[in-house]
Design a protein around this motif. Structure first.
Motif, PDB file in Angstrom:
ATOM      1  N   ARG A  46       0.782  -1.204   0.018  1.00 38.25           N
ATOM      2  CA  ARG A  46       0.006   0.089  -0.212  1.00 38.25           C
ATOM      3  C   ARG A  46       0.811   1.336   0.085  1.00 38.25           C
ATOM      4  NH1 ARG A  46      -5.242   0.352   0.790  1.00 38.25           N
ATOM      5  NH2 ARG A  46      -6.480  -1.618   1.236  1.00 38.25           N
ATOM      6  N   PHE A  47       0.355   2.368  -0.634  1.00 39.54           N
ATOM      7  CA  PHE A  47       1.332   3.629  -0.683  1.00 39.54           C
ATOM      8  C   PHE A  47       1.369   4.166   0.646  1.00 39.54           C
ATOM      9  CE2 PHE A  47       0.804   8.328  -0.819  1.00 39.54           C
ATOM     10  CZ  PHE A  47       2.213   8.515  -1.493  1.00 39.54           C
ATOM     11  N   SER A  48       2.529   4.675   1.274  1.00 40.42           N
ATOM     12  CA  SER A  48       2.615   5.380   2.299  1.00 40.42           C
ATOM     13  C   SER A  48       3.297   6.665   2.171  1.00 40.42           C
ATOM     14  CB  SER A  48       3.560   4.440   3.220  1.00 40.42           C
ATOM     15  OG  SER A  48       3.915   5.248   4.425  1.00 40.42           O
ATOM     16  N   GLN A  49       2.491   7.727   2.433  1.00 40.52           N
ATOM     17  CA  GLN A  49       2.757   9.119   2.214  1.00 40.52           C
ATOM     18  C   GLN A  49       4.128   9.410   3.469  1.00 40.52           C
ATOM     19  OE1 GLN A  49       1.895  11.632  -0.107  1.00 40.52           O
ATOM     20  NE2 GLN A  49       3.794  12.530   0.718  1.00 40.52           N
ATOM     21  N   VAL A  50       3.906   8.779   4.530  1.00 43.06           N
ATOM     22  CA  VAL A  50       4.693   8.815   5.559  1.00 43.06           C
ATOM     23  C   VAL A  50       6.150   8.308   5.345  1.00 43.06           C
ATOM     24  CG1 VAL A  50       5.538   8.014   8.045  1.00 43.06           C
ATOM     25  CG2 VAL A  50       3.146   8.786   7.437  1.00 43.06           C
ATOM     26  N   GLN A  51       6.343   7.128   4.412  1.00 41.39           N
ATOM     27  CA  GLN A  51       7.477   6.567   4.055  1.00 41.39           C
ATOM     28  C   GLN A  51       8.150   7.349   2.925  1.00 41.39           C
ATOM     29  OE1 GLN A  51       9.031   4.049   5.047  1.00 41.39           O
ATOM     30  NE2 GLN A  51       7.750   3.492   7.003  1.00 41.39           N
ATOM     31  N   ARG A  52       7.064   7.862   2.241  1.00 42.22           N
ATOM     32  CA  ARG A  52       7.744   8.635   1.042  1.00 42.22           C
ATOM     33  C   ARG A  52       8.386   9.719   1.411  1.00 42.22           C
ATOM     34  NH1 ARG A  52       5.700   9.553  -4.375  1.00 42.22           N
ATOM     35  NH2 ARG A  52       6.007  12.094  -5.332  1.00 42.22           N
ATOM     36  N   GLN A  92       9.966  10.053   4.512  1.00 43.81           N
ATOM     37  CA  GLN A  92      11.083   9.891   5.086  1.00 43.81           C
ATOM     38  C   GLN A  92      12.142   9.300   4.176  1.00 43.81           C
ATOM     39  OE1 GLN A  92       9.644   6.807   7.732  1.00 43.81           O
ATOM     40  NE2 GLN A  92       8.850   8.142   9.336  1.00 43.81           N
ATOM     41  N   TRP A  93      11.781   8.597   3.287  1.00 43.14           N
ATOM     42  CA  TRP A  93      12.895   8.317   2.224  1.00 43.14           C
ATOM     43  C   TRP A  93      13.428   9.311   1.428  1.00 43.14           C
ATOM     44  CZ3 TRP A  93      15.864   4.310   1.161  1.00 43.14           C
ATOM     45  CH2 TRP A  93      15.586   2.925   1.371  1.00 43.14           C
ATOM     46  N   ARG A  94      12.483  10.304   0.929  1.00 45.55           N
ATOM     47  CA  ARG A  94      12.977  11.497   0.278  1.00 45.55           C
ATOM     48  C   ARG A  94      13.979  12.300   0.843  1.00 45.55           C
ATOM     49  NH1 ARG A  94      10.285  13.626  -4.777  1.00 45.55           N
ATOM     50  NH2 ARG A  94       9.392  11.680  -5.447  1.00 45.55           N
ATOM     51  N   GLU A  95      13.489  12.400   2.318  1.00 47.95           N
ATOM     52  CA  GLU A  95      14.473  13.399   3.369  1.00 47.95           C
ATOM     53  C   GLU A  95      15.767  12.566   3.690  1.00 47.95           C
ATOM     54  OE1 GLU A  95      14.288  15.303   7.885  1.00 47.95           O
ATOM     55  OE2 GLU A  95      12.703  13.931   7.189  1.00 47.95           O
ATOM     56  N   ARG A  96      15.707  11.367   3.891  1.00 49.13           N
ATOM     57  CA  ARG A  96      16.744  10.693   4.084  1.00 49.13           C
ATOM     58  C   ARG A  96      17.741  10.590   2.923  1.00 49.13           C
ATOM     59  NH1 ARG A  96      15.058   4.734   4.822  1.00 49.13           N
ATOM     60  NH2 ARG A  96      14.046   5.822   6.175  1.00 49.13           N
ATOM     61  N   LEU A  97      17.269  10.500   1.733  1.00 51.07           N
ATOM     62  CA  LEU A  97      18.293  10.377   0.433  1.00 51.07           C
ATOM     63  C   LEU A  97      18.423  12.039  -0.127  1.00 51.07           C
ATOM     64  CD1 LEU A  97      16.579   7.678  -1.356  1.00 51.07           C
ATOM     65  CD2 LEU A  97      18.468   7.455  -0.327  1.00 51.07           C
ATOM     66  N   GLY A  98      17.872  12.772   0.644  1.00 53.75           N
ATOM     67  CA  GLY A  98      18.101  14.459   0.222  1.00 53.75           C
ATOM     68  C   GLY A  98      17.509  14.774  -1.141  1.00 53.75           C
ATOM     69  N   ILE A  99      16.340  14.073  -1.296  1.00 50.18           N
ATOM     70  CA  ILE A  99      15.608  14.353  -2.574  1.00 50.18           C
ATOM     71  C   ILE A  99      14.491  15.489  -2.506  1.00 50.18           C
ATOM     72  CG2 ILE A  99      14.397  13.152  -4.654  1.00 50.18           C
ATOM     73  CD1 ILE A  99      15.793  10.817  -4.111  1.00 50.18           C
ATOM     74  N   ALA A 100      14.193  16.280  -3.224  1.00 51.97           N
ATOM     75  CA  ALA A 100      13.418  17.511  -3.148  1.00 51.97           C
ATOM     76  C   ALA A 100      12.029  16.821  -3.144  1.00 51.97           C
ATOM     77  CB  ALA A 100      13.644  18.518  -4.071  1.00 51.97           C
ATOM     78  N   PRO A 101      10.965  17.092  -2.447  1.00 55.93           N
ATOM     79  CA  PRO A 101       9.727  16.564  -2.816  1.00 55.93           C
ATOM     80  C   PRO A 101       8.929  16.667  -4.130  1.00 55.93           C
ATOM     81  CG  PRO A 101       9.550  18.111  -0.796  1.00 55.93           C
ATOM     82  CD  PRO A 101      11.163  18.241  -1.518  1.00 55.93           C
ATOM     83  N   ASP A 102       9.323  17.906  -4.934  1.00 58.09           N
ATOM     84  CA  ASP A 102       8.986  17.927  -6.159  1.00 58.09           C
ATOM     85  C   ASP A 102       9.832  17.071  -7.376  1.00 58.09           C
ATOM     86  OD1 ASP A 102      11.094  19.534  -6.057  1.00 58.09           O
ATOM     87  OD2 ASP A 102      10.005  21.147  -7.490  1.00 58.09           O
ATOM     88  N   MET A 103      10.919  16.380  -6.906  1.00 56.15           N
ATOM     89  CA  MET A 103      11.671  15.704  -8.006  1.00 56.15           C
ATOM     90  C   MET A 103      11.008  14.396  -8.167  1.00 56.15           C
ATOM     91  SD  MET A 103      14.370  15.524  -9.650  1.00 56.15           S
ATOM     92  CE  MET A 103      15.517  16.933  -9.222  1.00 56.15           C
ATOM     93  N   ASN A 127       9.128  -7.307   2.634  1.00 57.70           N
ATOM     94  CA  ASN A 127       8.127  -6.756   3.382  1.00 57.70           C
ATOM     95  C   ASN A 127       8.261  -5.048   3.583  1.00 57.70           C
ATOM     96  OD1 ASN A 127      10.282  -6.767   5.282  1.00 57.70           O
ATOM     97  ND2 ASN A 127       9.127  -7.683   6.918  1.00 57.70           N
ATOM     98  N   CYS A 128       9.575  -4.837   3.025  1.00 54.86           N
ATOM     99  CA  CYS A 128       9.783  -3.044   3.294  1.00 54.86           C
ATOM    100  C   CYS A 128       9.629  -2.532   1.749  1.00 54.86           C
ATOM    101  CB  CYS A 128      11.272  -2.855   3.792  1.00 54.86           C
ATOM    102  SG  CYS A 128      11.020  -3.359   5.490  1.00 54.86           S
ATOM    103  N   LEU A 129       9.610  -3.275   0.637  1.00 54.19           N
ATOM    104  CA  LEU A 129       9.614  -2.730  -0.573  1.00 54.19           C
ATOM    105  C   LEU A 129       8.380  -1.663  -0.947  1.00 54.19           C
ATOM    106  CD1 LEU A 129      10.494  -5.622  -3.164  1.00 54.19           C
ATOM    107  CD2 LEU A 129      11.823  -3.597  -2.657  1.00 54.19           C
ATOM    108  N   PHE A 130       7.315  -1.752  -0.255  1.00 54.48           N
ATOM    109  CA  PHE A 130       6.161  -0.718  -0.275  1.00 54.48           C
ATOM    110  C   PHE A 130       6.723   0.450  -0.069  1.00 54.48           C
ATOM    111  CE2 PHE A 130       6.257  -1.324   4.177  1.00 54.48           C
ATOM    112  CZ  PHE A 130       5.727  -0.063   4.342  1.00 54.48           C
ATOM    113  N   SER A 131       7.709   0.797   0.913  1.00 52.08           N
ATOM    114  CA  SER A 131       8.180   2.176   1.152  1.00 52.08           C
ATOM    115  C   SER A 131       8.785   2.814   0.068  1.00 52.08           C
ATOM    116  CB  SER A 131       9.282   1.937   2.527  1.00 52.08           C
ATOM    117  OG  SER A 131      10.334   1.151   2.270  1.00 52.08           O
ATOM    118  N   VAL A 132       9.760   1.811  -0.879  1.00 55.14           N
ATOM    119  CA  VAL A 132      10.376   2.179  -1.808  1.00 55.14           C
ATOM    120  C   VAL A 132       9.715   2.633  -3.000  1.00 55.14           C
ATOM    121  CG1 VAL A 132      12.363   1.837  -3.456  1.00 55.14           C
ATOM    122  CG2 VAL A 132      12.471   0.823  -1.229  1.00 55.14           C
TER     123      VAL A 132
END
Length: 369
Positions: A170-176, A178-189, A257-262
């Motif tokens: 399932r899509f997770s806005q929270v994981q989205r 968190q991953w973008r912040e961790r990787l330093g990727i802008a929200p609009d990229m 079981n963590c792929l959904f976050s990616v």
């Protein structure tokens, strides 16, 4: 039902995951959840066994052990997952002959072209013998259903759509976030996600294709980040191919079981799927709301709705593949539209628990349950 289960290709707990293994695990889990007992008949790997005579004593020993009844309950039937020329089932038919119980194969594959190759001819013969002995064969690919009709009566054949558990993807806005912040990727990229085991052959070649595609798009000014999930023997070579490009990020091995976050982190899932039999990753990504870009080959069209949940391009057509990817990267509205359609498609047609009901019904009929 009391079911003896065997997977000739590799046991359920083999450390190298694959789509076939995922399907087998899902099938066994479903049957257990329905209250049936499923016991492993053998852990013997049959891959190229006809060129590995040292495996024969262990297989004979397993057949004798099963015949002696070394199980908690008397079996009602024998269920094999995936018998084909590389890993034919030589245990199930013999056990069923000796015990007088039904023999069933899920994901049986019959390919007559293998009889013309001296290397594969023994496997072709052994697999043909096993499939002819079956009381029922299930397949999750339409092309295999057509091929099997040449060998097995249609009354003993069933097509079952491939599937996953959508609740696990399932899509997770929270994981989205968190991953973008961790990787330093802008929200609009815009982010393209690709995932595969990096083993030699078509899987690694598919990731290499994505790296080259990403480099080509970046050189043309198409802003995006490519996230690559997976690990394996070819990882160093693939990283070298992407060397110096900060917009291509390797995430390493991600537990299933963590792929959904990616998937949730991305906007498009792209992987060519060279000669892909089905590709469970396409269902997983779509379940999380990602539109797909892939080759129009193998069984991919059976899990991706062309022009509705993704774009399928002629194999190795760089222009068509690039154009499909660019179109999605530049059109957020289209991405959302196709992503929503993808989520609905998986939940409507590719829910494994729903699709496996057909299997349970046939098995109950064969076992007298």
């Amino acid at each position: 039902m009391n079911i003896l289960f065997y997977s000739p290709m590799k046991p359920l707990d083999h450390p190298n995951p694959s789509g076939d293994q995922t399907t087998a695990i899902g099938l066994v889990s479903f049957l257990k959840a329905c209250g049936h007992r499923v016991e492993t008949a053998s852990r013997a790997r049959a891959r190229w066994l006809y060129w590995k005579p040292w495996l024969f004593p262990g297989i004979i020993a397993d057949i004798r052990r099963i015949e002696r009844g070394c199980f908690c309950h008397k079996p009602d039937l024998f269920l094999t997952h995936h018998s084909y020329y590389k890993a034919p089932d030589v245990i199930g038919p013999e056990v069923c002959r000796r015990l007088g119980i039904p023999y069933v194969v899920f994901q049986g594959i019959f390919s007559t072209k293998q009889r013309r190759n001296p290397k594969t001819w023994p496997g072709y013969v052994l697999n043909r013998k096993a499939l002819r002995f079956t009381d029922h064969v299930f397949t999750n690919r339409l092309i295999d259903f057509e091929n099997l009709k040449r060998l097995v009566p249609v009354s003993r054949l069933s097509y079952v759509r491939p599937g996953i558990n959508p609740e696990e993807f399932r899509f997770s806005q929270v994981q989205r976030a968190q991953w973008r912040e961790r990787l330093g990727i802008a929200p609009d990229m815009p982010i393209v996600v690709s995932a595969a085991m990096m083993r030699p052959g078509v899987k690694a070649d598919g990731i290499a294709w994505m790296i080259e595609t990403s480099k080509r798009l970046l050189a043309g000014g198409q802003r995006h980040v490519l996230l690559v999930a997976g690990a394996g023997p070819e990882e160093d070579r693939l990283k070298a191919l992407a060397s110096g490009n900060r917009s291509i990020v390797f995430l390493g091995k991600i537990p299933r079981n963590c792929l959904f976050s990616v998937y949730s982190t991305g906007d498009v899932f792209a992987f060519p799927g060279i000669r892909e039999s089905l590709g469970m990753v396409y269902l997983e990504a779509q379940s999380c709301g990602l539109p797909v870009v892939a080759f129009d080959n193998g069984g991919i069209a059976e899990v991706v709705c062309r022009n509705e949940t993704g774009f399928l391009t002629p194999p190795f057509d760089t222009g068509a593949f690039d154009a499909a990817l660019i179109r999605l990267l530049n059109d957020a509205r289209l991405r959302r539209q196709m992503g929503v359609a993808a989520m609905h498609s998986v939940r409507s047609d590719y829910d494994a628990a729903k699709n496996f009901r057909t299997v349970e019904s046939v098995l109950l009929g064969l076992s007298g349950g």
